[in-house]
Design an enzyme around this catalytic site. Structure first.
Site, mmCIF file in Angstrom:
data_model
loop_
_atom_site.group_PDB
_atom_site.id
_atom_site.type_symbol
_atom_site.label_atom_id
_atom_site.label_comp_id
_atom_site.label_asym_id
_atom_site.label_seq_id
_atom_site.Cartn_x
_atom_site.Cartn_y
_atom_site.Cartn_z
ATOM 1 C CG ASP A 46 7.171 2.501 -7.186
ATOM 2 O OD1 ASP A 46 6.743 2.846 -5.382
ATOM 3 O OD2 ASP A 46 7.172 3.262 -7.931
ATOM 4 C CD GLU A 225 -0.277 3.334 -3.694
ATOM 5 O OE1 GLU A 225 -0.652 4.503 -4.568
ATOM 6 O OE2 GLU A 225 0.839 3.980 -3.122
#
Length: 475
Positions: A46, A225
């Protein structure tokens, strides 16, 4: 208190990529910057990387333990690989932020540093996925050394699973985009956008931009997402990640005209196919959760995570080997981003454009070298250290990492697998010669003195080292 916009906070945050491309590109070029090597940082998923106005690159990301917020910085992208990492904040002993910490993002707003992240409670079971978004705030000008405290929880319309918040500024308005599960919609998460009033509240009702419905968005889980914004060529591009976090994880793309109403879902067009997916040829699996930055020359860089193997034991979320990776981002003729494929492990590849014919690039079609402009991945070659002394190099296409350019005795240049023989070791060696101040280079063949890689009747072969077709520009 009004949520004022400051020029300092506007340019220095990651939002500069969406709102001020000219300002970012005006940063001083550093031609001597070292070439990044993938994976850039191991075991950091991430990942967010951006270049701040202080000249540093800042990087944060999820750690495999999901127990702390971290930050590192470096004057170069390559330097992030070995930069010292500071722990800004750790999860709490109990309560809603005592469990896993996910997907941090660092932003500077009006001169104040904030880090957004998602967290859940400890205790095991489904409750650990009671994920909500929070922010911590720094008490000083230096995010690496300042003290961080919890600011609070993001206020969304629903008390439901939400994460992956990002901030950008467009036409003087600061927006947040994020992923959330909306009651009544049977998905894991959808994408939303809203203008911001304060760092944790909105000034208007959010708009739902997309719901995962396409086959590549719902493999394993129904997921949209990790939005990331890029403002280029008169449009806003919003990447997002879809499907399960194993090899099926991939990037999709939403596109809006820069003058459109961003709060109108009809302003955004969804790509019919994913734009960035697993590639077995380069051995990168599950590429996703990206961000954007620029390199030392101001060129766009895609930041993402991915594994270098496919089979995972146990839950993919708890596999530690999602590594931070970077690569050049290119554009198609119509101005849309061309993500190509994940370029694989090793130094970042380059593209070589013929100085004699700007429409011709060094490329390959399978094991055959060609001169032209096929798909992006077919024009990307990795340069590695050679075997014939410190000045020699070897060139390999990213789609065939076990093959190298080989100079033949008959004047041909071919792609051949590494046989480890003495003959191969000689004929696969080239010397990269840079023409100072001209942006030109040549690849002189060690096995054929006076010869270099060039074009012969439109085909790749050996030509005289000073022949006009022996000159290339590295793109």
């Amino acid at each position: 208190m009004p949520f004022a916009l400051s020029r300092r906070g506007f340019i220095s945050s990651a939002a500069a990529l969406s709102a001020a491309p000219a300002a970012v590109r005006a940063a001083k070029a550093d031609a001597a910057a070292p070439v990044p090597v993938n994976p850039l940082v191991k075991n950091r998923a991430d990942a967010q990387i951006f270049r701040h106005e202080d000249g540093y690159y800042y990087m944060t990301g999820s750690v495999p333990e999901y127990d702390r917020l971290v930050l590192r910085r470096s004057k170069t992208i390559a330097g992030l690989a070995t930069a010292k990492e500071a722990v800004l904040w750790r999860h709490e002993a109990s309560g809603p932020r005592s469990g896993f910490l996910w997907a941090p993002e660092l932003h500077q707003i009006d001169g104040v540093w904030y880090m957004y992240f998602a967290a859940g409670p400890s205790g095991g079971g489904d409750d650990v996925f009671r994920i909500r978004t929070y922010a911590v705030v720094c008490d000083g000008a230096d995010p690496m050394t300042g003290k961080w405290r919890v600011l609070g929880e993001l206020q969304t319309p629903w008390d439901s699973f939400n994460l992956d918040s990002t901030i950008f500024v467009h036409k003087g308005v600061r927006y947040m985009a994020w992923a959330q599960r909306e009651p009544g919609i049977e998905t894991n998460s959808n994408l939303y956008i809203a203008p911001m009033k304060t760092p944790l509240t909105f000034s208007a009702q959010p708009a739902r931009l997309t719901v995962p419905t396409l086959d590549w968005e719902v493999r394993g889980y129904k997921v949209a997402e990790a939005p990331a914004i890029l403002h280029r060529n008169g449009r806003l591009f919003m990447t997002y990640s879809a499907s399960a976090t194993d090899a099926r994880y991939c990037l999709g793309l939403l596109t809006a005209d820069e003058n459109a109403d961003l709060m109108d879902a009809k302003s955004w067009t969804k790509s019919k196919q994913p734009v960035f997916v697993t590639n077995a040829q380069t051995s990168v699996y599950g590429p996703g959760h990206n961000s954007f930055t620029v390199d030392e020359q101001g060129r766009d860089i895609l930041v993402y995570h991915g594994r270098d193997y496919e089979e995972i034991k146990g839950d993919p979320l708890f596999n530690p080997d999602r590594h931070t990776r970077v690569q050049r981002l290119y554009y198609a003729a119509d101005g849309t981003p061309d993500f190509g494929v994940p370029v694989g492990n090793g130094p970042l590849p380059e593209r070589f454009v013929s100085a004699a014919n700007p429409a011709a690039l060094l490329a390959h079609d399978g094991a055959r070298l060609v001169s032209g402009n096929p798909s992006l991945a077919q024009t990307q070659f990795r340069q590695t250290k050679g075997r014939a002394g410190k000045d020699s190099v070897m060139l390999s296409p990213i789609l065939m990492p076990d093959h190298y350019l080989v100079a033949g005795n008959d004047g041909t240049v071919t792609l051949q697998p590494d046989s480890k023989s003495a003959d191969f070791s000689l004929h696969s060696q080239f010397v990269r010669l840079e023409e100072k101040g001209q942006g030109l280079l040549r690849f002189a063949a060690v096995a054929a003195p006076g010869k270099a890689i060039g074009m012969v009747d439109g085909q790749i072969g050996l030509v005289g080292s000073r022949d006009s077709s022996a000159y290339w520009r590295a793109d």
